[in-house]
Design a protein around this motif. Structure first.
Motif, mmCIF file in Angstrom:
data_model
loop_
_atom_site.group_PDB
_atom_site.id
_atom_site.type_symbol
_atom_site.label_atom_id
_atom_site.label_comp_id
_atom_site.label_asym_id
_atom_site.label_seq_id
_atom_site.Cartn_x
_atom_site.Cartn_y
_atom_site.Cartn_z
ATOM 1 N N HIS A 171 -3.322 12.555 -7.828
ATOM 2 C CA HIS A 171 -2.848 12.258 -9.181
ATOM 3 C C HIS A 171 -2.808 10.750 -9.409
ATOM 4 O O HIS A 171 -2.350 9.989 -8.544
ATOM 5 N N ALA A 172 -3.254 10.340 -10.563
ATOM 6 C CA ALA A 172 -3.341 8.903 -10.852
ATOM 7 C C ALA A 172 -1.979 8.242 -10.984
ATOM 8 O O ALA A 172 -1.861 7.017 -10.810
ATOM 9 N N HIS A 173 -0.950 9.024 -11.305
ATOM 10 C CA HIS A 173 0.365 8.432 -11.564
ATOM 11 C C HIS A 173 1.440 9.078 -10.694
ATOM 12 O O HIS A 173 2.552 9.351 -11.172
ATOM 13 N N ALA A 174 1.127 9.316 -9.441
ATOM 14 C CA ALA A 174 2.112 9.848 -8.501
ATOM 15 C C ALA A 174 1.859 9.259 -7.123
ATOM 16 O O ALA A 174 0.720 8.972 -6.753
ATOM 17 N N ALA A 175 2.945 9.069 -6.378
ATOM 18 C CA ALA A 175 2.832 8.540 -5.020
ATOM 19 C C ALA A 175 3.851 9.250 -4.143
ATOM 20 O O ALA A 175 5.013 9.429 -4.543
ATOM 21 N N LEU A 176 3.442 9.659 -2.967
ATOM 22 C CA LEU A 176 4.361 10.262 -2.018
ATOM 23 C C LEU A 176 5.226 9.165 -1.415
ATOM 24 O O LEU A 176 4.716 8.173 -0.888
ATOM 25 N N SER A 177 6.555 9.336 -1.514
ATOM 26 C CA SER A 177 7.460 8.289 -1.028
ATOM 27 C C SER A 177 8.205 8.685 0.237
ATOM 28 O O SER A 177 8.663 7.813 0.978
#
Length: 373
Positions: A171-177
């Motif tokens: 996804h272009a606007h998600a990051a696993l944190s």
């Protein structure tokens, strides 16, 4: 916690002029608890304070002078919003999933929330909702995965982690944190079950992290709780542990793992009436007479601890107005003296009255505003 300590505490609050129900924290005891917590942290392990359990910014600030932290764990929209407004840089890990509508309001109100908040994802369906929110807002959301490590209060299974992580990566606007696994059940199970459950919990967490492969590097790997954060098994793969309640130690946290900690949170309220040898309503028998006293307010999530020997009345029942306690036939208690209770929990109790009195060396030294629930 001796009768002498409680008597001196009640007298200090009386001398300060307490005339309404208040929450009280003993900073000397809080600091001793902070030292015990810091000593129990594994090498290189970060601490994350649980804001709902310490819902007062000044108290959190005081604790953070003694325990370096990686951030706060937040649980509600009102408290998260207040903390985002009050502090410019604190990292927030959600301790429970927020409805996506609440997350949208936070993002609209706090432009930097996308950078500072790790939103908790517990199901593929929740992920769908948050990815849609990210698309709508155009902000990159930091998403942390809640893993069921044996508590069985929801969360992803280790087998779901790889697929969920792949969707986030695409996804272009998600990051696993990060990855969060809460294992409070380990402290409350009988010993024979606990040994097996500890192995199963550690294995579930390890499988979840392993499913990320190289992608796990640099993530927030969170676990622990006030009853478990010092357990070496809890700390095995984690980069940080979360705790909060144990630093004020309400009675629900009286446990073998917290023997080094001191109760530091109390509720205080004026005694309105003292009724020696009070007859039981409807029964006028001298042999049944004991002393009753009535306090201001009541029905708190707490148990009476002072005056000594008093407890809740089974005859009068619980009351939020002027709760009646029953105790010895003879007592030194007088109207306007201070009654003390020990809360069973700190969350939703410490901030029940809007402010908290902070004591040091037996004197009130500050009155602190509390955070919203």
């Amino acid at each position: 916690m001796t009768a002498e300590y409680l008597e001196l505490l009640a007298q200090a609050l009386h001398d300060h002029g307490v005339d309404r129900p208040v929450a009280v924290v003993d900073l000397d005891r809080v600091e001793a608890n902070c030292d015990a917590a810091r000593a129990g942290l594994g090498h290189g392990l970060q601490a994350r304070l649980v804001a709902k359990s310490l819902p007062c910014l000044s108290l959190l600030d005081h604790i953070r002078t003694r325990i370096p932290t990686s951030g706060l764990m937040s649980f509600s929209e009102p408290m998260l919003s207040a903390l985002l407004a009050a502090e410019p840089d604190t990292d927030h890990l959600l301790g429970k999933p927020l409805p996506v509508t609440a997350a949208r309001r936070i993002l609209e109100t706090h432009p930097d929330a996308a950078r500072r908040v790790q939103w908790l994802i517990d199901t593929p369906q929740r992920l769908d909702a948050y990815l849609s929110l990210a698309t709508d807002t155009g902000q990159t959301l930091r998403l942390s995965l809640e893993i069921d490590v044996g508590l069985h209060r929801g969360g992803l299974t280790p087998d779901q982690v790889a697929g969920v992580a792949a969707r986030i990566a695409d996804h272009a606007h998600a990051a696993l944190s990060g990855v969060m696994g809460y294992e409070v059940h380990l402290a409350k199970l009988p010993a024979p079950l606990r040994r097996r459950a500890r192995r199963a919990s550690a294995k579930a967490y390890e499988r979840a992290v392993a499913a990320l492969g190289q992608g796990a590097q640099g993530l927030c790997l969170n676990t622990g709780g006030s009853l478990t954060f010092q357990d070496p098994a809890t700390q095995s793969l984690a980069t940080e542990v979360a705790f909060g309640s144990v630093l004020v130690k309400p009675s629900d946290f009286d446990h073998a793992s917290t023997g080094a900690y001191l109760p530091a949170l109390f509720l205080a309220t004026p005694i309105l009436k003292v009724m020696p040898r009070n007859p039981v309503p409807g029964i006028d028998l001298p042999g049944l007479r004991r002393t009753n006293l009535a306090i201001s307010g009541g029905h708190y999530l707490a148990s009476p601890v002072w005056p000594e020997g008093f407890g809740y009345s089974g005859v009068f029942g619980r009351s939020s107005n002027q709760e009646v306690w029953v105790g010895p036939k003879t007592t030194k208690a007088q109207p306007d003296d201070i009654a003390l209770l020990r809360p069973s929990q700190s969350e939703a109790v410490l901030n029940q009255f809007g402010t908290v009195l902070a004591l040091r060396q037996g004197r009130v030294v500050a009155e602190w505003a509390c955070l919203p629930n």
